[in-house]
Design a protein around this motif. Structure first.
Motif, short mmCIF file in Angstrom:
data_model
loop_
_atom_site.label_atom_id
_atom_site.label_comp_id
_atom_site.label_asym_id
_atom_site.label_seq_id
_atom_site.Cartn_x
_atom_site.Cartn_y
_atom_site.Cartn_z
N TYR A 179 22.05 -2.05 7.52
CA TYR A 179 21.64 -2.33 6.14
C TYR A 179 21.67 -1.07 5.28
O TYR A 179 22.06 -1.10 4.10
CB TYR A 179 20.22 -2.91 6.17
N PHE A 180 21.28 0.05 5.88
CA PHE A 180 21.16 1.29 5.11
C PHE A 180 22.31 2.28 5.35
O PHE A 180 22.26 3.40 4.84
CB PHE A 180 19.84 1.98 5.45
N SER B 137 23.67 4.11 2.48
CA SER B 137 22.71 4.89 1.70
C SER B 137 22.75 6.37 2.07
O SER B 137 22.18 7.21 1.37
CB SER B 137 21.29 4.37 1.93
N TYR B 138 23.43 6.69 3.18
CA TYR B 138 23.43 8.07 3.67
C TYR B 138 24.83 8.71 3.59
O TYR B 138 25.13 9.65 4.32
CB TYR B 138 22.94 8.10 5.11
N VAL C 250 14.85 -5.08 3.03
CA VAL C 250 15.50 -5.22 4.34
C VAL C 250 14.69 -6.17 5.22
O VAL C 250 15.25 -6.98 5.96
CB VAL C 250 15.69 -3.84 5.02
#
Length: 210
Positions: free
Chosen positions: A86-87, A90-91, A163
């Motif tokens: 999910y993330f 984001s990184y 999430v």
């Protein structure tokens, strides 16, 4: 042995003892995060007790607008993988090693929980109540869980991040159901320093009218 709950049949000392015990549990309740959990299972009978107390939350017109999913074992792993995926975007600004570490942290984060509880609001299709009343009822049920956990020294916190909401939404929810996130339950070390956040004094939050 039958214990009377009529006020005039309860000794004053017993009443004060109960009052102190209840107040202590309410005021001791704090969020304990999964990063502080130690791996230990909650006995089935105790988990039943925790969830049964949730069912006794106040709710308008007895709609009982809740449903709970108890997720254990492989579902803890599954949710960790779900969060990492999910993330993952984001990184992107991180270097490769830092990104790997972040994603591994997310994968491992739920693993020490005794279980996750999916919180689902169920709208009654025959009794049309305002949604806020149903959310308030579910929140009261979650508070009953939190207070029972506190009484048994079980850490817990309610994750309402998107999430968590999206993960619970995957479990075949009906049209009248809505995910309200995940509740983490787990034991914690006896020497863990629990937050001692204070509350605003009563005089600044309550007005008395006579």
């Amino acid at each position: 042995m039958n214990i009377s709950t009529k006020p005039n049949e309860i000794k004053l000392s017993e009443y004060l003892h109960r009052q102190k015990k209840i107040s202590k549990i309410i005021r001791a309740r704090r969020s304990v995060y999964a990063g502080d959990f130690i791996k230990k299972e909650i006995p089935d009978k105790l988990l039943d007790e925790i969830l049964t107390n949730a069912l006794w939350a106040p709710n308008h017109k007895m709609t009982e607008p809740w449903r709970f999913l108890v997720l254990k074992d492989r579902y803890l792993e599954q949710y960790g993988i779900f969060m990492a995926d999910y993330f993952k975007d984001s990184y992107l600004e991180l270097n490769a090693q830092a990104k790997i570490e972040k994603l591994e942290y997310l994968k491992n984060y739920p693993l020490n929980a005794a279980c996750l509880i999916g919180i689902i609001m169920v709208r009654n299709t025959k009794i049309n109540l305002p949604e806020w009343e149903e959310i308030a009822a579910v929140s009261s049920a979650v508070q009953n869980i939190a207070l029972t956990c506190t009484a048994y020294k079980i850490g817990n916190y309610w994750s309402t991040k998107q999430v968590a909401i999206d993960y619970v939404s995957q479990f075949g929810l009906a049209e009248n159901e809505k995910s309200l996130g995940l509740l983490y339950l787990g034991y914690y070390p006896s020497d863990l320093k629990i937050s001692k956040k204070k509350r605003t004094p009563l005089s600044k939050k309550v007005s008395f009218f006579k």
